[in-house]
Design an enzyme around this catalytic site. Structure first.
Site, PDB file in Angstrom:
ATOM      1  N   ASP B 389       0.834  -1.192   0.000  1.00  0.00           N
ATOM      2  CA  ASP B 389       0.000   0.000   0.000  1.00  0.00           C
ATOM      3  C   ASP B 389       0.877   1.254   0.000  1.00  0.00           C
ATOM      4  O   ASP B 389       1.745   1.406   0.873  1.00  0.00           O
ATOM      5  CB  ASP B 389      -0.870  -0.037   1.271  1.00  0.00           C
ATOM      6  CG  ASP B 389      -1.964   1.001   1.270  1.00  0.00           C
ATOM      7  OD1 ASP B 389      -2.919   0.823   0.496  1.00  0.00           O
ATOM      8  OD2 ASP B 389      -1.854   1.974   2.038  1.00  0.00           O
ATOM      9  N   GLU B 418       1.610  -0.506  -5.030  1.00  0.00           N
ATOM     10  CA  GLU B 418       0.425   0.307  -5.257  1.00  0.00           C
ATOM     11  C   GLU B 418       0.799   1.774  -5.151  1.00  0.00           C
ATOM     12  O   GLU B 418       0.485   2.447  -4.180  1.00  0.00           O
ATOM     13  CB  GLU B 418      -0.678  -0.031  -4.228  1.00  0.00           C
ATOM     14  CG  GLU B 418      -1.997   0.626  -4.556  1.00  0.00           C
ATOM     15  CD  GLU B 418      -2.493   1.633  -3.520  1.00  0.00           C
ATOM     16  OE1 GLU B 418      -3.620   2.094  -3.664  1.00  0.00           O
ATOM     17  OE2 GLU B 418      -1.755   1.962  -2.558  1.00  0.00           O
TER      18      GLU B 418
END
Lengths: 666, 666
Positions: B389, B418
């Site tokens: 993330d 990401e």
């Protein structure tokens, strides 16, 4: 390992940083890098130059590219010749982060007192970092002190406290005295700074055997010029404003398989042969052709040139006539074929039987030392510039070695690569050490070609090679000159003199010599390569059949305008006409302010007048979009008031080019 | 020092060769270089791969680029995972020089006997180099022997002798067994080969708390799904042909400053909070949310997935809720502000008070070791894929360290970045070791944008990052899906599944979920990030309100076509319609012959049928300009005969895309 603040894609790098980038004393060199970091905090980036003396120069702050995210740039200026290097330094910039956040948070009422406390703590660190013995720092300290007081003064409205911290004075001190955290260094990478003449030079080429040569009108017999007679031509060359006079090979010319006029194979007894067919019983690369004179004569020629402000460039053509002394003393320096004969130069099925190419692989060390000996011999006779013939036909590694050897002891000696070949080799020759390079300029005549090529040499390849724009050479009489009339000569001279800091002219250009040996050929009729050419310079001057005054003016303009002496400062502008080319060059003072700007507008169609509108990239000239300014045409002396969009009419039968000095009225 | 045969501008290099280029087991990797030399003699160039075992693989001959002078290329294929390297080797090619010269000189009658003598001498060297124990060499030796006899046979006409030496068989032996002189090596440069799944993967994302969740129709109260209930959904995911099932964070969710539905700030007691607000009294990154189950349940979930051919990917989100255990045990892993409080995440003036970002600079070694411990914990529970993330909000150097540590012991573990940020950071994350990267794909919807972006990810950045084309994520519901109707979902699925070897779908896409929280937003209404979503998959299947069959077919096609499993093999073709995008992908067998070719034609306008002519780059498909061939539409099963120019009609209300298997008729 990647650094704390990543720094990537640094330029200029040559061959992954294994070779030095091209730099010149006094020439601003752009250093760029991708600098970025995690999250939203601000960063700063700087370039540090490290001199040949090992001393680190003051850092130069990098600025963010207007269009490319995370791309930073700074222009740095080597101030002495030699092996420089540069580092890119990046750091976390808590002051910048504070400025960004405070401007959003304080007006929104978020963390207000906390933001002022942080300002106070950061400014305390700035104060500590200032050198109390430096008078400039004293002023900064006062500014910081007042800012701290404003930050702490809870009696004032928040907006007033913030305004005090956002004042231009405080912002300036924060910028000049940043708090640097998480310091990260990338490099060093090498850049070699050559003397200024490597970048800015005006070449004139002549065959000494032609200068002062005479033709007996009765017999038609031609008597060769000598160094003594040729030295009389130096005054005119210097008067035209050139600073390098380049001589084709001055060595004895082979007699075996000698070429006749116009490259014929059956010379008569009086035919002179090509100076590039080097070597005879009279000697090789270390000897002087007996017709030209002695070493004393040569030294006198070099001395006269020096007195006139001219450097003499010699040709270095590493090949031999069949009767060159090397052929008997060192047959291993040539290629022996299966039948025991030495290989001629050839471009199958064509043979060039007056020349043996050198083989660098049989005795690499022997041939290397011999070439170095020859180069040093001519250096000892005052030659500090060499024009190297066809370097792309010799191993690249040989040139790297030779140029490094010479540079080690004599960093002022310059080499011009005469390579007309594919881009990879052209660029690699520059990369391994050639100071200047011939280019494709003679074959770039359309506006779109010139735009593309000016961009390429000024920006894309400027770290690899310094272009020299010759308008003609004994090998290249382009069709543009053959069929373009006198206007074509002006067009090409203006483009070369203004488009590149180094340009060159081969004798006869100013007399509009334009007849090729046959249609479709770029060879001159009765080429000086194979015969002596007797020219009557005085008659041409008397009768006004000469472009010499125009060339003289161009060289005067080049000397007067710093911007025309630089390479990496060119911008292309727009005109609505497909034949009207517009470019500009600017020079900046040490503060970054533009001190000189020239706009060049050329009608590249020698056959018709063109009128159009010129649209300027005002930012490239350091101007605002709505500025008006005076331009002074350095060719005609006319003045106009210009703005971003300007009417232009250029009649090649009058003047095909404007060279406009931008005069600021603000 | 430059080598004897210069080799420059080698690709693929990452960060000057300091980082390995991306490679994959079985994936052809293009290596290119500028190779050139002095003069006119011929050269040869090869690439040598050196395996993680240190063993040099057989060289692969480089071929000359059709358009770029002096540019050479070879495709090499790593056959095992690990740290590879490659060298470019160049050499003087006297056989090639002989072939070139003889073809010109013998017919012209120049040096005829000498050329045949040289052929004889060179072929003798080929003969000597052949290994007599190798049966393949025996055939070659026979060919060479006959060639030598032809060269020496002065009784035959010259043209016949030359023809014998120019026969395809002799040329083939000369090419396969060259005489190499002046051998020059550049490199080695690193390339790291990951397992195939790093390149070719089909991701499906779901929230385990939603799968098997139930809503009490009377109270409206929702009961969370568990690993046990969620594992029942795995069958459907596997049946659709996906191979990675990715779960958002499965850890305890913070209770302090918890977010309510639709990102509101006043949650009720039953509101679940965002799984990315990690940590509570129940534990942190090394714990499982009590609602989901135990480690045993998790292990069973992973085991069931494995049985179905699915790998489980976990989210690695390095941030903490205010009640994460780290906050008390290791406050130094966060940023303490001047007022003594820990800094929340913020994007000034906005604050995200449910999250503390991690500070990597106070105790770099402590936080590094803790993250490594957590990653290894989940690895020990069968997790071999992590979706990271917001990696761009953490130091790049941290990722370089972490990924190297993991790769050292567990090279099969994959990390997907990401990062939706600017290109420099996106590319750098790939460069320092991330195996896959989210991309800008969701925001590339126009034909011209897609053409540009497909070229970029397939070629320009393929050495740096492997793209994963997600059609949607819990954060990104693009307007194209909000307003494009069901056709838009087909268009995006076909583009992602065929345009990139890795693609991904977030649950609900197949149900055409398309309602945003408000106009202009890319956030889903009632986003699963903040609440459990109860879906009735069975009802959707029964009523045919699902794209699952289409997704299933796409994954079947991907498995059937090797070309769709590769990245660097994409070519853009032309259509006359501004909305009809055409691209192709090809796969080659070890001999270089095309074994699979797929042409994808997509009408990217979900609102109107388009008919147009498609113009193919036939060379990109390994076809001749005038070839005809059969294409089989893998979506509809239809067959057509195609050639270089083809009529196409695509109606988005029927099928917006052709996925055409190219069937060779020759």
């Amino acid at each position: 390992m990647v650094g704390r603040i990543p720094i990537m894609n640094v330029t200029p790098l040559v061959d992954l940083g294994r070779q030095p980038a091209k730099a010149t004393v006094g020439e601003p060199l752009p250093v760029t890098a991708s600098v970025f970091r995690e999250g939203h905090d601000q960063l700063g980036a700087e370039v540090v130059l490290i001199g040949p003396d090992g001393r680190r120069r003051p850092t130069v702050r990098m600025t963010k590219h207007a269009d490319v995210p995370d791309r930073y740039e700074a222009w740095v200026v080597p101030d002495a010749p030699g092996a420089w290097s540069f580092e890119v330094v990046a750091w976390s910039d808590p002051l910048g982060t504070w400025q960004h956040d405070a401007a959003l948070k304080v007006p929104a009422g978020v963390d207000v007192e906390l933001m002022f406390t942080e300002a106070h703590l950061l400014l305390d660190r700035v104060l500590t970092s200032l050198d109390p013995r430096d008078p400039a720092s004293a002023g900064a300290a006062q500014v910081v002190q007042s800012a701290i007081e404003a930050a702490r003064d809870t009696t004032r409205p928040d907006a007033a406290r913030l305004a005090a911290l956002e004042s231009p004075e405080v912002a300036d001190v924060m910028y000049r005295h940043p708090v640097r955290e998480l310091l990260t260094v990338e490099g060093p990478y090498p850049a070699y700074a050559d003397r200024e003449r490597a970048l800015f030079s005006s070449w004139y080429e002549f065959f000494p055997r032609s200068e002062g040569a005479t033709r007996d009108e009765k017999t038609g017999r031609v008597t060769s010029g000598t160094f003594q007679t040729a030295s009389k031509r130096l005054d005119a060359v210097a008067a035209m404003g050139f600073d390098i006079v380049y001589l084709p090979p001055i060595h004895p010319i082979g007699e075996v398989n000698r070429k006749g006029p116009n490259n014929t194979l059956d010379p008569g007894p009086d035919d002179t042969g090509s100076p590039w067919a080097i070597g005879s019983k009279d000697g090789g690369h270390d000897a002087i052709h007996p017709d030209l004179g002695t070493f004393e004569d040569f030294d006198a020629f070099v001395g006269r040139a020096r007195d006139l402000g001219l450097e003499v460039a010699l040709d270095l053509a590493l090949q031999a006539a069949p009767d060159h002394p090397w052929v008997t003393s060192h047959p291993e320096w040539f290629t022996t074929r299966a039948d025991g004969t030495i290989a001629y130069a050839e471009n199958p099925p064509k043979k060039y039987q007056d020349i043996y190419p050198v083989n660098f692989d049989n005795d690499p060390s022997g041939i290397c030392q011999e070439v170095l000996r020859i180069v040093r011999l001519w250096m000892s006779h005052g030659v500090r510039v060499f024009r190297v013939d066809n370097p792309h036909t010799k191993p690249l590694a040989f040139w790297e070695w030779l140029l490094r050897e010479v540079r080690r002891t004599d960093p002022d000696v310059l080499f011009l690569a005469e390579a007309f070949t594919r881009p990879a080799m052209m660029q690699a020759l520059g990369a391994v050490g050639f100071h200047q390079s011939y280019t494709y300029f003679t074959w770039r005549n359309a506006k779109w070609e010139l735009e593309e090529y000016l961009r390429e040499v000024s920006h894309e390849t400027s770290h690899l090679m310094r272009p020299n724009f010759f308008v003609n050479t004994p090998d290249i009489l382009h069709a543009f000159l053959q069929y373009g009339g006198p206007a074509a000569f002006k067009i090409r001279a203006a483009l070369a003199a203004c488009g590149s800091p180094s340009w060159g002219v081969y004798a006869g250009f100013e007399l509009f010599e334009h007849v090729a040996v046959k249609p479709g050929s770029e060879e001159y009729l009765d080429s000086e390569k194979y015969q002596i050419r007797v020219r009557d310079w005085d008659a041409a001057d008397r009768e006004g059949r000469t472009l010499a005054p125009y060339l003289t003016r161009l060289n005067e303009i080049r000397r007067a305008h710093r911007s025309l002496q630089l390479l990496r400062n060119l911008s292309i502008h727009w005109s609505d006409d497909e034949n009207v080319l517009v470019f500009s060059k600017v020079a900046r003072d040490p503060s970054g302010a533009i001190e000189d700007a020239v706009i060049v507008v050329v009608n590249v169609d020698p056959h018709a007048a063109r009128e159009t509108t010129v649209h300027l990239d005002m930012a490239a000239l350091g101007l605002e979009e709505h500025d008006a300014f005076v331009v002074h045409d350095e060719i005609t002396g006319e003045d106009w008031t210009w703005s971003a969009h300007n009417y232009v009419r250029l009649d090649p039968f009058h003047e095909p080019a404007h060279v406009l000095d931008v005069r600021r009225t603000r």
